[in-house]
Design a protein around this motif. Structure first.
Motif, PDB file in Angstrom:
ATOM      1  N   ARG A  91      50.039  91.674  40.216  1.00  0.00           N
ATOM      2  CA  ARG A  91      49.719  91.556  38.801  1.00  0.00           C
ATOM      3  C   ARG A  91      48.687  90.454  38.576  1.00  0.00           C
ATOM      4  O   ARG A  91      47.740  90.617  37.792  1.00  0.00           O
ATOM      5  CB  ARG A  91      50.991  91.246  38.008  1.00  0.00           C
ATOM      6  N   LYS A  92      48.855  89.329  39.299  1.00  0.00           N
ATOM      7  CA  LYS A  92      47.877  88.248  39.173  1.00  0.00           C
ATOM      8  C   LYS A  92      46.520  88.662  39.711  1.00  0.00           C
ATOM      9  O   LYS A  92      45.481  88.346  39.126  1.00  0.00           O
ATOM     10  CB  LYS A  92      48.380  87.007  39.907  1.00  0.00           C
ATOM     11  N   LYS A 151      45.381  91.713  39.822  1.00  0.00           N
ATOM     12  CA  LYS A 151      44.825  92.663  38.856  1.00  0.00           C
ATOM     13  C   LYS A 151      44.208  91.927  37.670  1.00  0.00           C
ATOM     14  O   LYS A 151      43.095  92.255  37.221  1.00  0.00           O
ATOM     15  CB  LYS A 151      45.926  93.605  38.377  1.00  0.00           C
ATOM     16  N   ALA A 152      44.948  90.921  37.152  1.00  0.00           N
ATOM     17  CA  ALA A 152      44.409  90.149  36.032  1.00  0.00           C
ATOM     18  C   ALA A 152      43.133  89.411  36.437  1.00  0.00           C
ATOM     19  O   ALA A 152      42.168  89.346  35.662  1.00  0.00           O
ATOM     20  CB  ALA A 152      45.459  89.153  35.530  1.00  0.00           C
ATOM     21  N   LYS A 153      43.136  88.862  37.667  1.00  0.00           N
ATOM     22  CA  LYS A 153      41.945  88.156  38.139  1.00  0.00           C
ATOM     23  C   LYS A 153      40.763  89.104  38.286  1.00  0.00           C
ATOM     24  O   LYS A 153      39.624  88.761  37.942  1.00  0.00           O
ATOM     25  CB  LYS A 153      42.256  87.496  39.482  1.00  0.00           C
ATOM     26  N   GLU A 163      40.305  91.871  36.588  1.00  0.00           N
ATOM     27  CA  GLU A 163      39.842  92.206  35.245  1.00  0.00           C
ATOM     28  C   GLU A 163      38.950  91.099  34.679  1.00  0.00           C
ATOM     29  O   GLU A 163      37.907  91.378  34.072  1.00  0.00           O
ATOM     30  CB  GLU A 163      41.046  92.434  34.327  1.00  0.00           C
ATOM     31  N   GLU A 164      39.381  89.835  34.889  1.00  0.00           N
ATOM     32  CA  GLU A 164      38.554  88.722  34.427  1.00  0.00           C
ATOM     33  C   GLU A 164      37.212  88.695  35.153  1.00  0.00           C
ATOM     34  O   GLU A 164      36.169  88.425  34.545  1.00  0.00           O
ATOM     35  CB  GLU A 164      39.291  87.405  34.655  1.00  0.00           C
TER      36      GLU A 164
END
Length: 497
Positions: free
Chosen positions: A162-163, A165-167, A169-170
């Motif tokens: 999840r981290k 994926k968030a990274k 996306e950023e």
């Protein structure tokens, strides 16, 4: 995690009653031994005090049965057999029945051993059932622990994904913003004026690499002179000049190397001055124009892609500078500056000499009015160019069609105006009018101006003629006897000349 699983499997394969520990004696649970001995002691004491003293020989079922059954059912085979043996010893030790006449020896033995044998049999059966239950419980506990461990591992992996994926996306969003910013900055770099190229180079480096501090240097003889210092303190004077004797100069300019702090061999040359450093080299001719140096940037931003982008940006800036310089050289002899809409500086000397000769022959006054930006070195390049354009517009409004205005040699330099058939008194009026127009068009500007008058030719008998020809007289001294300049609050710029 693998070590945890192996340990659990080993524990699951052991017999529960065989495991050693401080709570066991000879492999038997200490509490089971104490419970058995305590129960038997209390029972025997009760028999002596309250019973017949025959150790409950005539009582059916025998009072020792509960401890044997409970211990076997609770703790397993080992503890159950110990309770049965202890009960047998407590029941028959020193308490054997008398053998009567006519008794068969086997029948006598059976009458003596029947109850203890029953205790041992019951303890063995119940103990084995309990041990099987304990094994099952141990196996289920191990499986439960393994399941919990797998759950924790899966949860940790999910959180990590999840981290990530968030990274990602950023990163994708940042790359999209960077692409737009890079395209916008590239438009500012591709200019025809070298100073505009330098102004756009600052935006290009910021958009392409996102550094916190960086500097851009140009060759000035045997040294590098800083022209852009982004992110540094406003009053910092360190690092503006890099001499040819330094290791950084010799590696970047002399050898044309791109230095990166991640490489062990480059750290000595970089020292503590920079993270990245590379030459501005024009690819076609191989000419080195200067150096781009990144002093500070984020730890995660320093990667292979950033190193490649750094190399591309160095080439890009060098190529744009060469193109702009060629364009400027091709227009060096032009009489008109399209940016300021006034005559170019290269045309000044020719026109000045010509008009002085005409003034002497035709006997008219010729005065030179010089307008100087006093704090040009503290202003950004873009603001210097804006001042030049505004000044050109003001000159076009304030002057007559017979006066000639000449652009500065570089942005922020001195603009010169040749006032034909104009005495010093008349020139003061022109200077006042020009100063008022500048103040109106540049409200709140950090630029400060000074105006100087210089008579190039005065007709004989002119009361304004100075004591000697060619003297320089400031407008403030002429007006009030003291030096006076148009002071406007200064805002430090990001570029230095």
């Amino acid at each position: 995690m693998r070590k945890v699983r192996i340990t659990l499997r080993r524990n699951a394969g052991q017999r529960p009653e065989a495991a050693g520990g401080p709570d066991r004696i000879a492999g038997l649970r200490r509490v089971a031994l104490f419970e058995t001995i305590g129960y038997l002691a209390i029972a025997l004491a009760a028999d002596q005090l309250l019973g017949s003293g025959d150790r409950f020989g005539g009582v059916t079922p025998h009072p020792f049965w509960p401890i044997v059954l409970l211990v076997a059912a609770q703790y397993g085979t080992g503890e159950g057999l110990f309770a049965a043996l202890a009960s047998a010893v407590a029941f028959r030790a020193g308490n054997l029945p008398a053998e009567g006449f006519g008794f068969d020896s086997y029948a006598y033995l059976w009458s003596v051993a029947a109850t203890p044998v029953q205790w041992l049999t019951a303890a063995g059966v119940l103990g084995e059932l309990r041990r099987r239950h304990l094994r099952r419980e141990s196996r289920l506990a191990a499986e439960l622990e393994q399941t919990a461990a797998r759950e924790r591992e899966i949860t940790a992996a999910f959180e990590q994904q999840r981290k990530v994926k968030a990274k990602l996306e950023e990163t994708v969003a940042a790359n999209m913003r960077s692409a737009v910013s890079l395209y916008s900055a590239a438009q500012h770099v591709e200019q025809l004026d070298p100073l505009e190229v330098l102004s756009g180079a600052e935006a290009l480096v910021s958009a392409g690499l996102s550094p916190e501090k960086f500097s851009l240097y140009l060759l000035d003889g045997p040294r590098l002179l800083g022209v852009i210092r982004h992110g540094h303190p406003e009053n910092s004077e360190d690092g503006w000049v890099i001499e040819s004797s330094t290791a950084l100069y010799q590696n970047v300019v002399g050898k044309g190397k791109i230095l990166c702090v991640a490489r062990q061999s480059d750290r000595t040359a970089l020292g503590r001055e920079a993270v990245l450093a590379g030459p501005l080299v024009e690819q076609e001719t191989g000419e080195t124009l200067g150096m781009l140096k990144i002093e500070e940037m984020g730890f995660l931003a320093l990667n292979l892609a950033a190193l490649q982008n750094f190399e591309v940006i160095c080439r890009w800036i060098a190529s744009a500078l060469v193109k702009a310089q060629k364009h400027q050289d091709s227009h060096a002899g032009a009489a008109f500056n399209v940016n300021t809409q006034i005559l170019s500086h290269a045309f000044y000397e020719q026109q000045s000499v010509f008009l002085q000769r005409v003034a002497r022959r035709m006997r008219f006054d010729l005065t030179a009015l010089t307008v100087k930006v006093d704090n040009a070195s503290e202003l950004p390049i873009s603001h210097c160019m804006e001042v030049g354009a505004v000044l050109g517009a003001c000159i076009g409004r304030a002057l007559r069609n017979t006066d000639l205005a000449f652009d500065a040699e570089r942005p922020g330099g001195e603009f010169t105006i040749l006032l034909v058939n104009t005495s010093l008194v008349q020139a003061r009026v022109v200077a006042r009018k020009l100063e008022a127009d500048l103040r109106q068009r540049l409200p709140g500007s950090p630029a400060t101006f000074s105006f100087h008058l210089r008579p190039l030719h005065l007709t004989p008998g002119d009361p304004d003629a100075p004591p000697r020809a060619g003297s320089i007289e400031t407008l403030g001294k002429i007006l009030s006897g003291t030096e006076r300049t148009g002071q406007i609050p200064v805002e430090p710029g990001a570029w230095r000349a």
